[in-house]
Motif scaffolding. Sequence first.
Motif, short mmCIF file in Angstrom:
data_model
loop_
_atom_site.label_atom_id
_atom_site.label_comp_id
_atom_site.label_asym_id
_atom_site.label_seq_id
_atom_site.Cartn_x
_atom_site.Cartn_y
_atom_site.Cartn_z
N SER A 1 0.96 -1.39 -0.08
CA SER A 1 0.02 0.00 -0.21
C SER A 1 0.99 1.23 0.04
CB SER A 1 -0.93 -0.03 1.14
OG SER A 1 -0.29 0.11 2.39
N VAL A 2 0.41 2.12 -0.59
CA VAL A 2 1.20 3.48 -1.00
C VAL A 2 0.11 4.85 -0.62
CG1 VAL A 2 2.24 4.91 -2.69
CG2 VAL A 2 2.66 2.37 -2.81
N VAL A 3 0.69 5.72 -0.16
CA VAL A 3 0.12 6.99 0.15
C VAL A 3 1.12 7.87 -0.45
CG1 VAL A 3 -0.52 8.78 1.83
CG2 VAL A 3 -1.17 6.30 2.46
N ILE A 4 0.24 8.74 -1.38
CA ILE A 4 0.94 9.99 -2.25
C ILE A 4 0.35 11.10 -1.69
CG2 ILE A 4 1.13 10.77 -4.65
CD1 ILE A 4 0.69 8.07 -5.59
N VAL A 5 1.26 12.05 -1.33
CA VAL A 5 0.90 13.31 -0.79
C VAL A 5 1.46 14.51 -1.81
CG1 VAL A 5 1.22 15.05 0.88
CG2 VAL A 5 0.93 12.50 1.49
N GLY A 6 0.46 15.17 -2.29
CA GLY A 6 0.90 16.30 -3.14
C GLY A 6 0.66 15.92 -4.54
N GLY A 7 1.14 16.41 -5.56
CA GLY A 7 0.83 15.98 -7.05
C GLY A 7 -0.40 17.13 -7.57
N ASN A 8 -0.76 16.84 -8.69
CA ASN A 8 -1.72 17.45 -9.36
C ASN A 8 -3.17 16.75 -9.13
OD1 ASN A 8 0.26 19.45 -10.55
ND2 ASN A 8 0.73 18.08 -12.17
N GLU A 9 -3.99 17.73 -9.14
CA GLU A 9 -5.49 17.05 -8.88
C GLU A 9 -5.94 16.20 -10.06
OE1 GLU A 9 -8.70 19.31 -6.84
OE2 GLU A 9 -6.95 20.96 -6.79
N ARG A 10 -5.59 16.73 -11.18
CA ARG A 10 -6.10 16.16 -12.35
C ARG A 10 -5.27 14.96 -12.86
NH1 ARG A 10 -7.19 20.78 -16.89
NH2 ARG A 10 -8.71 21.99 -15.62
N MET A 11 -4.41 14.64 -12.09
CA MET A 11 -3.51 13.43 -12.23
C MET A 11 -3.67 12.53 -11.09
SD MET A 11 0.10 14.61 -14.12
CE MET A 11 0.60 12.68 -13.92
N ALA A 12 -4.54 12.63 -10.32
CA ALA A 12 -4.87 11.67 -9.16
C ALA A 12 -5.30 10.17 -9.81
CB ALA A 12 -5.84 12.28 -8.34
N GLY A 13 -6.01 10.19 -10.68
CA GLY A 13 -6.29 8.94 -11.17
C GLY A 13 -5.30 8.09 -11.94
N GLY B 1 -3.18 6.31 7.66
CA GLY B 1 -3.43 4.85 8.04
C GLY B 1 -2.10 4.29 8.10
N SER B 2 -1.80 2.97 7.86
CA SER B 2 -0.33 2.44 7.86
C SER B 2 0.05 2.01 6.58
CB SER B 2 -0.31 1.52 8.94
OG SER B 2 -1.21 0.47 8.67
N PRO B 3 0.44 2.63 5.68
CA PRO B 3 1.04 2.15 4.33
C PRO B 3 2.71 1.66 4.48
CG PRO B 3 0.91 4.47 4.46
CD PRO B 3 0.68 4.00 5.77
N ASP B 4 2.88 0.84 3.60
CA ASP B 4 3.99 0.28 3.38
C ASP B 4 5.09 1.56 2.82
OD1 ASP B 4 3.38 -2.08 3.99
OD2 ASP B 4 2.65 -2.41 2.09
N LEU B 5 4.69 2.56 2.16
CA LEU B 5 5.43 3.49 1.61
C LEU B 5 4.65 4.89 1.43
CD1 LEU B 5 8.21 4.53 0.17
CD2 LEU B 5 7.19 3.54 -2.00
N LEU B 6 5.33 6.16 2.00
CA LEU B 6 4.87 7.52 1.69
C LEU B 6 5.70 8.10 0.72
CD1 LEU B 6 2.70 9.41 2.91
CD2 LEU B 6 4.55 10.10 4.33
N CYS C 1 0.48 -2.21 -6.59
CA CYS C 1 0.17 -1.45 -5.20
C CYS C 1 -1.23 -0.69 -5.20
CB CYS C 1 1.12 -0.37 -5.26
SG CYS C 1 3.08 -0.68 -5.21
N LYS C 2 -1.83 -0.67 -3.86
CA LYS C 2 -2.96 -0.19 -3.69
C LYS C 2 -2.56 1.35 -3.18
CE LYS C 2 -7.04 -0.41 -0.83
NZ LYS C 2 -7.66 -1.18 0.11
N ALA C 3 -3.14 2.30 -3.75
CA ALA C 3 -2.91 3.83 -3.30
C ALA C 3 -3.94 4.75 -2.92
CB ALA C 3 -2.28 4.41 -4.77
#
Length: 94
Positions: A2-14, A42-47, A25-27
């Motif tokens: 599992s991965v959590v992504i913080v930041g980035g562009n709203e239009r690219m979230a998908g 939560g408790s992801p494997d990578l941030l 990975c589940k994101a």
Amino acid sequence: MSVVIVGGNERMAGQYEDICKEHGCKAKVFTKESGSLKRKLGSPDLLILFISTVSHKMVISVTQEAKRNQIPVARVHTSSATALRAALSQWMVS
């Protein structure tokens, strides 16, 4: 994984989620700070932090939470699809 992504562009979230699926990975993607991210992480494997598109305040709060929960943090300077693929492939090997 599992991965959590913080930041980035709203239009690219998908697109970020699709790239993570390609790597098995589940994101969760948080492009903006809406409420307290500490509870939502939560408790992801990578941030993964997209440094160029996230506020300093958000970086501090998320990294403190990651440190507290012993979550590895990948700091990526650009928020492109190529940069995400490179970070995922680097951390999947490790």
